[in-house]
Design a protein around this motif. Structure first.
Motif, PDB file in Angstrom:
ATOM      1  N   GLU A 433     -12.012   4.986 -32.659  1.00 59.98           N
ATOM      2  CA  GLU A 433     -11.534   6.415 -32.499  1.00 59.98           C
ATOM      3  C   GLU A 433     -11.175   6.836 -31.300  1.00 59.98           C
ATOM      4  O   GLU A 433     -10.073   7.553 -31.215  1.00 59.98           O
ATOM      5  CB  GLU A 433     -12.893   7.205 -33.266  1.00 59.98           C
ATOM      6  CG  GLU A 433     -12.332   8.649 -33.358  1.00 59.98           C
ATOM      7  CD  GLU A 433     -13.483   9.503 -33.943  1.00 59.98           C
ATOM      8  OE1 GLU A 433     -13.545   9.632 -35.114  1.00 59.98           O
ATOM      9  OE2 GLU A 433     -14.101  10.227 -33.235  1.00 59.98           O
ATOM     10  N   THR A 434     -11.963   6.397 -30.276  1.00 64.38           N
ATOM     11  CA  THR A 434     -11.682   7.003 -28.867  1.00 64.38           C
ATOM     12  C   THR A 434     -10.944   5.834 -28.114  1.00 64.38           C
ATOM     13  O   THR A 434     -10.277   6.390 -27.195  1.00 64.38           O
ATOM     14  CB  THR A 434     -13.079   7.245 -28.132  1.00 64.38           C
ATOM     15  OG1 THR A 434     -13.828   6.016 -27.989  1.00 64.38           O
ATOM     16  CG2 THR A 434     -13.468   8.492 -28.953  1.00 64.38           C
ATOM     17  N   TYR A 664     -13.554  11.301 -22.073  1.00 62.33           N
ATOM     18  CA  TYR A 664     -13.140  11.146 -23.417  1.00 62.33           C
ATOM     19  C   TYR A 664     -11.633  11.013 -23.449  1.00 62.33           C
ATOM     20  O   TYR A 664     -10.702  10.312 -23.844  1.00 62.33           O
ATOM     21  CB  TYR A 664     -13.446  12.014 -24.336  1.00 62.33           C
ATOM     22  CG  TYR A 664     -13.267  12.308 -25.805  1.00 62.33           C
ATOM     23  CD1 TYR A 664     -14.063  11.427 -26.641  1.00 62.33           C
ATOM     24  CD2 TYR A 664     -11.935  12.603 -26.326  1.00 62.33           C
ATOM     25  CE1 TYR A 664     -13.517  11.522 -27.914  1.00 62.33           C
ATOM     26  CE2 TYR A 664     -11.457  12.607 -27.463  1.00 62.33           C
ATOM     27  CZ  TYR A 664     -12.354  11.921 -28.363  1.00 62.33           C
ATOM     28  OH  TYR A 664     -12.110  11.853 -29.711  1.00 62.33           O
ATOM     29  N   ARG A 695     -18.450  15.700 -29.003  1.00 62.64           N
ATOM     30  CA  ARG A 695     -17.646  14.888 -29.530  1.00 62.64           C
ATOM     31  C   ARG A 695     -16.578  15.449 -30.500  1.00 62.64           C
ATOM     32  O   ARG A 695     -15.450  15.150 -30.629  1.00 62.64           O
ATOM     33  CB  ARG A 695     -18.434  13.457 -30.161  1.00 62.64           C
ATOM     34  CG  ARG A 695     -17.542  12.425 -30.418  1.00 62.64           C
ATOM     35  CD  ARG A 695     -18.266  11.297 -30.884  1.00 62.64           C
ATOM     36  NE  ARG A 695     -17.515  10.404 -31.641  1.00 62.64           N
ATOM     37  CZ  ARG A 695     -17.348   8.928 -30.943  1.00 62.64           C
ATOM     38  NH1 ARG A 695     -17.659   8.930 -29.682  1.00 62.64           N
ATOM     39  NH2 ARG A 695     -16.491   8.163 -31.569  1.00 62.64           N
ATOM     40  N   SER A 696     -17.207  16.080 -31.425  1.00 66.42           N
ATOM     41  CA  SER A 696     -16.371  16.780 -32.648  1.00 66.42           C
ATOM     42  C   SER A 696     -15.337  17.585 -31.812  1.00 66.42           C
ATOM     43  O   SER A 696     -14.086  17.729 -32.423  1.00 66.42           O
ATOM     44  CB  SER A 696     -17.268  17.390 -33.623  1.00 66.42           C
ATOM     45  OG  SER A 696     -18.282  16.418 -34.108  1.00 66.42           O
ATOM     46  N   CYS A 698     -14.166  17.417 -28.846  1.00 65.78           N
ATOM     47  CA  CYS A 698     -12.690  16.686 -28.198  1.00 65.78           C
ATOM     48  C   CYS A 698     -12.030  16.268 -29.403  1.00 65.78           C
ATOM     49  O   CYS A 698     -10.775  16.041 -29.008  1.00 65.78           O
ATOM     50  CB  CYS A 698     -13.632  15.667 -27.331  1.00 65.78           C
ATOM     51  SG  CYS A 698     -14.445  16.336 -25.915  1.00 65.78           S
ATOM     52  N   PHE A 699     -12.487  15.606 -30.601  1.00 70.23           N
ATOM     53  CA  PHE A 699     -11.835  14.917 -31.470  1.00 70.23           C
ATOM     54  C   PHE A 699     -10.811  16.184 -32.068  1.00 70.23           C
ATOM     55  O   PHE A 699      -9.646  16.029 -32.325  1.00 70.23           O
ATOM     56  CB  PHE A 699     -12.602  14.596 -32.643  1.00 70.23           C
ATOM     57  CG  PHE A 699     -12.001  14.369 -33.985  1.00 70.23           C
ATOM     58  CD1 PHE A 699     -11.382  13.109 -33.973  1.00 70.23           C
ATOM     59  CD2 PHE A 699     -11.932  15.222 -35.109  1.00 70.23           C
ATOM     60  CE1 PHE A 699     -10.661  12.785 -35.402  1.00 70.23           C
ATOM     61  CE2 PHE A 699     -11.098  14.968 -35.869  1.00 70.23           C
ATOM     62  CZ  PHE A 699     -10.615  13.484 -36.225  1.00 70.23           C
ATOM     63  N   GLU A 702      -8.018  16.934 -29.488  1.00 74.01           N
ATOM     64  CA  GLU A 702      -6.991  15.853 -29.620  1.00 74.01           C
ATOM     65  C   GLU A 702      -6.171  15.657 -30.570  1.00 74.01           C
ATOM     66  O   GLU A 702      -4.752  15.508 -30.409  1.00 74.01           O
ATOM     67  CB  GLU A 702      -7.936  14.598 -29.660  1.00 74.01           C
ATOM     68  CG  GLU A 702      -7.181  13.324 -29.450  1.00 74.01           C
ATOM     69  CD  GLU A 702      -7.834  12.045 -29.458  1.00 74.01           C
ATOM     70  OE1 GLU A 702      -7.504  10.791 -29.539  1.00 74.01           O
ATOM     71  OE2 GLU A 702      -9.045  11.863 -29.937  1.00 74.01           O
ATOM     72  N   HIS A 703      -6.448  16.447 -31.743  1.00 74.09           N
ATOM     73  CA  HIS A 703      -5.709  16.351 -32.982  1.00 74.09           C
ATOM     74  C   HIS A 703      -4.804  17.747 -33.547  1.00 74.09           C
ATOM     75  O   HIS A 703      -4.095  17.760 -34.142  1.00 74.09           O
ATOM     76  CB  HIS A 703      -6.416  15.826 -34.314  1.00 74.09           C
ATOM     77  CG  HIS A 703      -6.738  14.408 -34.183  1.00 74.09           C
ATOM     78  ND1 HIS A 703      -7.944  13.800 -33.492  1.00 74.09           N
ATOM     79  CD2 HIS A 703      -6.115  13.190 -34.498  1.00 74.09           C
ATOM     80  CE1 HIS A 703      -7.934  12.786 -33.380  1.00 74.09           C
ATOM     81  NE2 HIS A 703      -6.754  12.210 -34.120  1.00 74.09           N
ATOM     82  N   VAL A 721     -12.891  20.302 -38.109  1.00 74.17           N
ATOM     83  CA  VAL A 721     -13.015  18.692 -37.757  1.00 74.17           C
ATOM     84  C   VAL A 721     -13.216  18.132 -39.206  1.00 74.17           C
ATOM     85  O   VAL A 721     -12.413  17.094 -39.081  1.00 74.17           O
ATOM     86  CB  VAL A 721     -14.307  18.559 -37.128  1.00 74.17           C
ATOM     87  CG1 VAL A 721     -14.819  17.120 -37.023  1.00 74.17           C
ATOM     88  CG2 VAL A 721     -14.294  19.414 -35.428  1.00 74.17           C
ATOM     89  N   ARG A 725     -10.709  14.931 -40.562  1.00 74.23           N
ATOM     90  CA  ARG A 725     -11.302  13.760 -40.897  1.00 74.23           C
ATOM     91  C   ARG A 725     -10.929  13.240 -42.373  1.00 74.23           C
ATOM     92  O   ARG A 725     -10.565  12.279 -42.387  1.00 74.23           O
ATOM     93  CB  ARG A 725     -12.552  13.879 -40.588  1.00 74.23           C
ATOM     94  CG  ARG A 725     -13.049  13.719 -39.219  1.00 74.23           C
ATOM     95  CD  ARG A 725     -14.726  13.329 -39.005  1.00 74.23           C
ATOM     96  NE  ARG A 725     -15.174  13.389 -37.695  1.00 74.23           N
ATOM     97  CZ  ARG A 725     -14.901  12.205 -36.872  1.00 74.23           C
ATOM     98  NH1 ARG A 725     -14.198  11.510 -37.150  1.00 74.23           N
ATOM     99  NH2 ARG A 725     -15.292  12.322 -35.529  1.00 74.23           N
TER     100      ARG A 725
END
Length: 1229
Positions: A433-434, A664, A695-696, A698-699, A702-703, A721, A725
């Protein structure tokens, strides 16, 4: 005796409803029963009461530590009285057996733990008597090459050996022997018993057994002689005159009377730590000291070390002698151990019989059974008393320290290298994922060592449940550990069992993976083996596992070619083994975990629960290190008292958040954009202290669209999030709307079912077809784990608890299968069976409330008919429920959760309604305030101006950090606050450095500390520093280069010091004297003090003299408690004149001190001068009838006094009753 024994089948006096047995009757009868009872009798009584379910096991352990007879009587009487109607027959039978043993002529002492139980025989064994003709099988058992894996009946050999050791020496004695009549003569038996009680000559042969009787016949004869007594019941006799009471020994007395030397001595030569059984180099290694104290000592004939035979409470696989016992089914167990050093120590001070008695976690039952008085003193010494676990660990550590490590064979070294390579390959892979490896993304998070205390509140004495002590920010900084310090021993006690605690997503599993990499890279040289076990894969119902299966087949270790050789090496060097249990909350079979531990390293007939219990209780592989990762307040919470160290994973600091984000995002522009958006959203930034949420976030950064801002609530963040996903799974094509409608409701329904059952794992039946499993795996909603049963299978569960909570909340909010009333009932109702569910329901409830108040739920399209009227009805029901709650009736944790729910709604009307209904004094004491909690409170209180409300807020024992404290205290609606003194002074230091004059002045004016409770030395130091600031009118940490101070001297006259009215000094006997020396230096500045509680700090006469010098300055003092402080006549002589100068003193307690007739006379002399004194308590002291008469005469001259407590062991009963008749204000209870 006056105890009434009620046979089974008859009705008790309390069985008729209103005819309740008075507590005073129970108290008197229990007192008479226990007076003169031996430690063994009291232990038997406690065990029988525990088996009758009158007392709990932990409560029995605390009673066995009680050294004061009167306190023991009271603490036994209360549960006996409460349970009399339900189990009077069992209680009466148990107490009857104690009286029966006393009536049979057994040696008696003055109380539990005060004297040693005297043995009744001398046994002497010469060195030449230790030569045995061993068979080949027996000799092989004791040979150094013998290994426990071989099938040899070791216990049978040792039984025969020890039996032969005792047979033939039953009648041999040293000194003169006393002839005894035959046991079958009742008259002679009674005459003999009376003679033994009255004579001072020790009896050196078993009573009622002739000299030529064998060992087996002796035991039968002994049982026959006791049988008639037990059948007749306790004998009630009448005596003339008053009953003599044995004086109590105090912890403060420094000398002890000499006792008779140890009896029951076997003499032979022994090397240190070993017993020589035969001349052919047959050696038996000694085993650790078991729980129940000391036993007969085997003194060496000439040189060598003494060796002791002691009886254990818990059966062990050691030398067993088949002797009947009423304490342990199957007979007691005897072990050979090195004799301890016989040193005398002061006895223990009697404790106050009040509720809330706390048993230290490292102290359990340790009742001496030896006849040596010195051993008794050592067993009763608080400094030297150890728990069975501590003693066993210490003994085995001493053995391992002197025993050289066995040389590792080639196969063992190869297997270790294979395990290290396997772990490196498993945890150094690149995250798909990263695109970053685990090692490069990992951030060293803060670790803090935590402590536990007995849970306070209702029924605290019955359950003795442990809870974590909430640390202040300063204490947290001082308790910080690095990753390399987790396994370091602290003090003399080795850290062999460690609990790694942390909330969901805080990084426990990542911490374990980092430790595994450290070990594989050679950074943990103290361990040769590391076995990693995932508890998700250990929910196996079979009872056919062994230690070898657990370590080599069920762990993450690779297959081993020569398992027997490696396992043999593991058993030979357990101190080099680290066993890690990850995700312990996912282990389901934890009911009765400590009741049936595995005890054999080689048997394969145990369940996983029994194996874990054996490792935790050091029954299996003693000496190994155990690391268990779990969430706080859940499954492992009930076993925290069993571990040696508790380490908490605290999550990310603000600096850690920035470090993680920069790792990240690999490109600089993305890093800057992400950090800027996080800093602009204060709530999301505070949520990122949880690494999983970071982390969520940052996810999502990113999107998501670059022009959009982050959501302002936790529900909004996880909704975004989860939406990304589910729509951006790892499949080649995005899932269609029909696929989402077929899969998402099923996942949400299974998530809610798991929350209700406290389960995050899914069964193959629940997963059904492969479509649901593949979708959950590719979208990272589900995570696989390997089930190693008969054949390896892949199991699935929800990847993270927060994801499961969100999906469960989606089912509650959007599913048409749940009505609005059912939603409110299921999310707000208290769990009926498992209180652990409350932690799961809180997060689910918060998510559900947030989803209902979203403008549009992104997953709403996945539910058929999931919107419209259904959501509106649920929203109205939840809003009505929130408005109906009364914040004044909620605990601190529930009030905090209500604030979170209101914040998730983002509804201004609900926020104003909550502010109007909140009490003026807000207390969050006992609730951990993390950065998200502080932000929610700050955001809510910021709107208090709109409803014209002001609040006083209590932030003690919340763990709030300095930045959070600064944010809350800067609000105008906060008029006063309570917080840790150390943290507040540190806040003042930070404000002075930045020249924040206004906020510094306001925080000093708002600060309050009354009532103040000191439980640590640091609390006294902080109070002394605060008084110093107030006294000197200057901040001690000011900048010397600054010409002008930030504040004027009038602003530094801190109101918190001037207005302190109550001070509870609770440092205890160990730290009390040192802390009191610091306290007396600040007492003169506390001129408004009204309540001063100094109970049980052992300040002694020296402390009383120091108090006498400063107490006249406390002109407002109304209550002074000096109970249990070892104050004698010298201390009272100094203190009494000073106390007479206090114009407002109403209540004075000198309970349980060492005041004699001289001290009573000095106190009586000043009583007429103490015009304000209404209540005086001088019970449990040492003055006799002379001092009591002096006090009573002085009290007659004080008509303003209301009560005087005067009872103790030294005042004759008749004298005390006469004084009570003359003056009804004199009380004994």
């Amino acid at each position: 005796m006056a105890w009434r024994i009620i046979p089974e089948g008859t009705s008790s006096p309390s069985s008729s409803g209103s005819d309740m047995v008075p507590f005073e009757d129970i108290l008197v009868q229990v007192r008479r029963t226990l007076e003169g009872a031996s430690p063994g009798d009291i232990q038997s009584l406690l065990v029988e009461l525990m088996e009758a379910r009158v007392l709990s096991q932990d409560y029995c352990l605390s009673l066995a530590q009680e050294k004061d007879v009167e306190d023991l009587v009271r603490r036994i009487s209360l549960p006996v009285w409460q349970n009399w109607e339900a189990c009077h027959a069992a209680v009466g039978s148990a107490l009857g057996r104690v009286q029966g043993r006393k009536a049979s002529g057994s040696p008696l002492t003055g109380g539990p733990g005060m004297k040693e139980m005297e043995c009744s025989e001398f046994l002497t064994l010469n060195p030449e008597d230790l030569l045995f003709d061993l068979t080949d099988e027996d000799r092989d058992c004791f040979s150094p090459s013998y290994h426990p894996l071989e099938d040899v009946d070791f216990c049978k050999i040792m039984d025969n050996l020890i039996q032969s050791l005792f047979d033939g020496h039953q009648g041999s004695s040293t000194g003169d022997a006393v002839a005894a009549p035959a046991p079958d003569s009742p008259a002679s038996s009674t005459e003999r018993e009376n003679q033994e009680v009255e004579t001072d000559t020790p009896v050196r042969r078993k009573r009622g057994v002739s000299a030529d009787t064998t060992c087996g016949d002796a035991k039968k004869a002994k049982r026959r002689s006791r049988a008639p007594t037990a059948q007749r019941g306790p004998k009630t006799t009448k005596s003339r005159g008053r009953q003599r009471k044995h004086p109590q020994k105090s912890h403060c007395e420094s000398t002890t009377a000499p006792e008779t030397p140890a009896k029951r001595v076997l003499t032979f030569s022994a090397s240190p730590g070993k017993v020589q059984i035969s001349p052919s180099a047959v050696l038996v290694q000694h085993v650790p000291i078991p729980p129940f104290g000391n036993g007969p000592i085997f003194a060496p004939a000439a040189g060598g070390s003494p060796v002791q035979v002691i009886q254990t409470f818990v059966p062990q696989q050691v030398i067993s002698i088949p002797v009947s016992s009423t304490m342990v089914p199957g007979g007691p167990t005897y072990v050979l151990v090195p004799s301890p050093t016989l040193t005398a120590s002061p006895p223990i001070m009697p404790q106050s019989p009040v509720a809330g008695t706390v048993v230290p976690p490292d102290l359990v039952v340790s009742t001496p059974v030896s006849s040596s008085s010195e051993c008794a003193d050592k067993a009763l010494s608080p400094a030297l008393t150890q728990s069975p676990v501590t003693e066993i660990a210490a003994c085995k550590e001493s053995q391992s320290s002197i025993t050289p490590e066995p040389e590792k064979p080639k196969c063992v070294e190869d297997y270790i290298e294979m395990c290290k390579a396997n772990l490196r390959d498993a945890f150094q892979i690149t995250d798909t994922e990263t695109g970053v490896t685990f090692e490069s993304l990992y951030v060293n998070i803060q670790l803090v060592q935590r402590q536990v205390q007995l849970k306070s509140g209702r029924n605290a004495n019955k359950c003795l449940e442990k809870e974590l002590v909430v640390l202040s920010d300063g204490d947290r900084r001082r308790a910080t550990l690095s990753r390399g310090q987790v396994f370091e021993d602290a003090g003399q006690k080795p850290n062999r069992s460690i609990a790694l605690l942390g909330r969901s997503g805080v990084g426990k599993s990542a911490m374990i993976q980092r430790l595994c990499l450290d070990w594989s890279n050679g950074d943990l040289p103290r361990f040769d083996f590391l076995f990693l076990l995932d508890c998700k894969a250990l929910n196996l119902p079979q009872a056919s596992f062994g230690l070898r299966t657990l370590l080599f087949d069920l762990s993450a270790s690779p297959p081993c070619k020569d398992v027997d050789a490696v396992f043999r090496h593991v058993l030979s060097a357990p101190q080099k083994v680290l066993i890690v249990f990850d995700s312990f909350d996912d282990f389901k079979d934890y009911d009765g975990l400590l009741q049936s531990p595995a005890t054999s390293n080689t048997k394969d007939s145990y369940s996983i629960k029994q194996l874990f219990s054996g490792l935790l209780q050091r029954k299996l592989l003693p000496g190994c290190t155990l690391l268990v990762a779990a969430r706080p307040k859940e499954v492992l919470n009930q076993f925290l008292g069993k571990v040696d160290r508790i380490v908490e994973v605290c999550g990310f600091s603000p600096e850690d958040i920035e470090t993680y984000v920069s790792r990240y995002f690999t490109c600089a522009p993305s890093q800057d954009r992400a950090l800027k958006k996080l800093r602009n959203n204060g709530y999301v930034f505070s949520l990122c202290c949880n690494p999983l949420i970071c982390r969520s976030a940052c996810f999502l950064l990113e999107h998501m669209d670059c022009n959009k801002t982050l959501p302002s609530t936790l529900t909004g963040l996880y909704q975004e999030v989860m939406y990304h996903r589910l729509h951006m799974s790892g499949q080649k094509a995005q899932p269609t709307a029909d696929q989402l409608r077929a899969v998402v409701p099923k996942l949400c329904s299974m998530a809610w079912a798991g929350v209700k059952s406290h389960n995050s794992l899914l069964t193959p039946k629940e997963l059904g077809s492969g479509e649901l499993k593949d979708f959950g795996d590719s979208s990272r909603v589900l995570a696989p784990h390997i089930l190693k049963n008969s054949k390896e299978q892949t199991g699935y569960g929800f990847a993270h608890l927060l994801s499961q909570n969100f999906l469960a909340a989606s089912h509650l909010a959007l599913s048409k299968d749940l009505s609005d009333k059912a939603l409110v009932g299921q999310t707000t109702g208290q769990p009926k069976k498992r209180k652990l569910q409350a932690e799961w329901l809180d997060a689910t409830h918060r998510f559900a409330v947030g989803l209902l108040f979203q403008k549009r739920a992104l997953l709403q399209d996945c539910f058929p008919d999931g919107g419209g009227a259904n959501v509106l009805a649920k929203r109205s029901a939840v809003a009505a429920h929130l408005r109906g709650l009364k914040p004044c009736d909620l605990s601190s944790g529930k009030l905090l959760e209500l604030c979170h729910c209101v914040y998730e709604t983002q509804d201004a009307k609900l926020a104003r309604h909550l502010l109007k209904s909140m009490p003026d004094s807000l207390s969050f004491s006992g609730a951990q305030l993390d950065p998200p909690d502080v932000f929610v409170l700050w955001h809510l209180l910021l709107k208090a101006k709109t409803v014209k409300r002001t609040f006083s807020i209590n932030l003690q024992e919340t763990g709030i950090n300095i930045s959070g404290l600064k944010e809350l205290l800067g609000l105008k609606c906060v008029t006063s606050f309570r917080a840790s003194i150390g943290d507040t002074i540190r806040l003042w230091e930070d404000l002075q450095k930045v020249n924040a004059e206004g906020l510094l002045r306001n925080t000093m004016a708002k600060f309050t500390i009354s009532p103040f409770k000191a439980t640590q030395l640091s609390h006294v130091d902080d109070l002394a520093l605060l008084v110093q600031i107030c006294r000197n009118r200057t901040l001690p940490f000011g900048d010397p280069s600054c010409s002008e101070p930030v504040l004027d001297k009038d602003s530094l006259n801190i109101p918190a010091v001037r207005n302190l009215q109550r001070l509870d000094f609770e440092l205890g006997p160990q730290n009390g004297p040192a802390g009191f020396s610091k306290l007396v230096t600040v007492l003169p500045d506390l001129r408004c003090l009204r309540h001063l509680d100094l109970e049980d700090n052992k300040i002694g006469d020296a402390g009383a003299e120091k108090l006498a010098k400063v107490v006249p300055a406390l002109s407002s003092l109304e209550m002074l408690n000096l109970s249990q402080n070892c104050i004698g006549d010298e201390g009272v002589a100094k203190l009494a004149p000073a106390l007479s100068s206090l114009p407002s003193l109403l209540r004075l307690s000198l309970y349980s001190n060492l005041i004699g007739d001289g001290g009573a006379e000095n106190l009586a002399a000043v009583l007429p001068e103490m015009k304000s004194l209404t209540d005086l308590d001088v019970k449990y002291n040492k003055f006799t009838d002379s001092g009591a008469v002096k006090l009573s005469e002085s009290v007659r001259e004080c008509p303003w006094m209301k009560s005087v407590g005067m009872w103790n062991h030294y005042i004759p009963h008749g004298v005390l009753e006469r004084l009570k008749q003359q003056d009804c204000r004199i009380r004994t209870l």
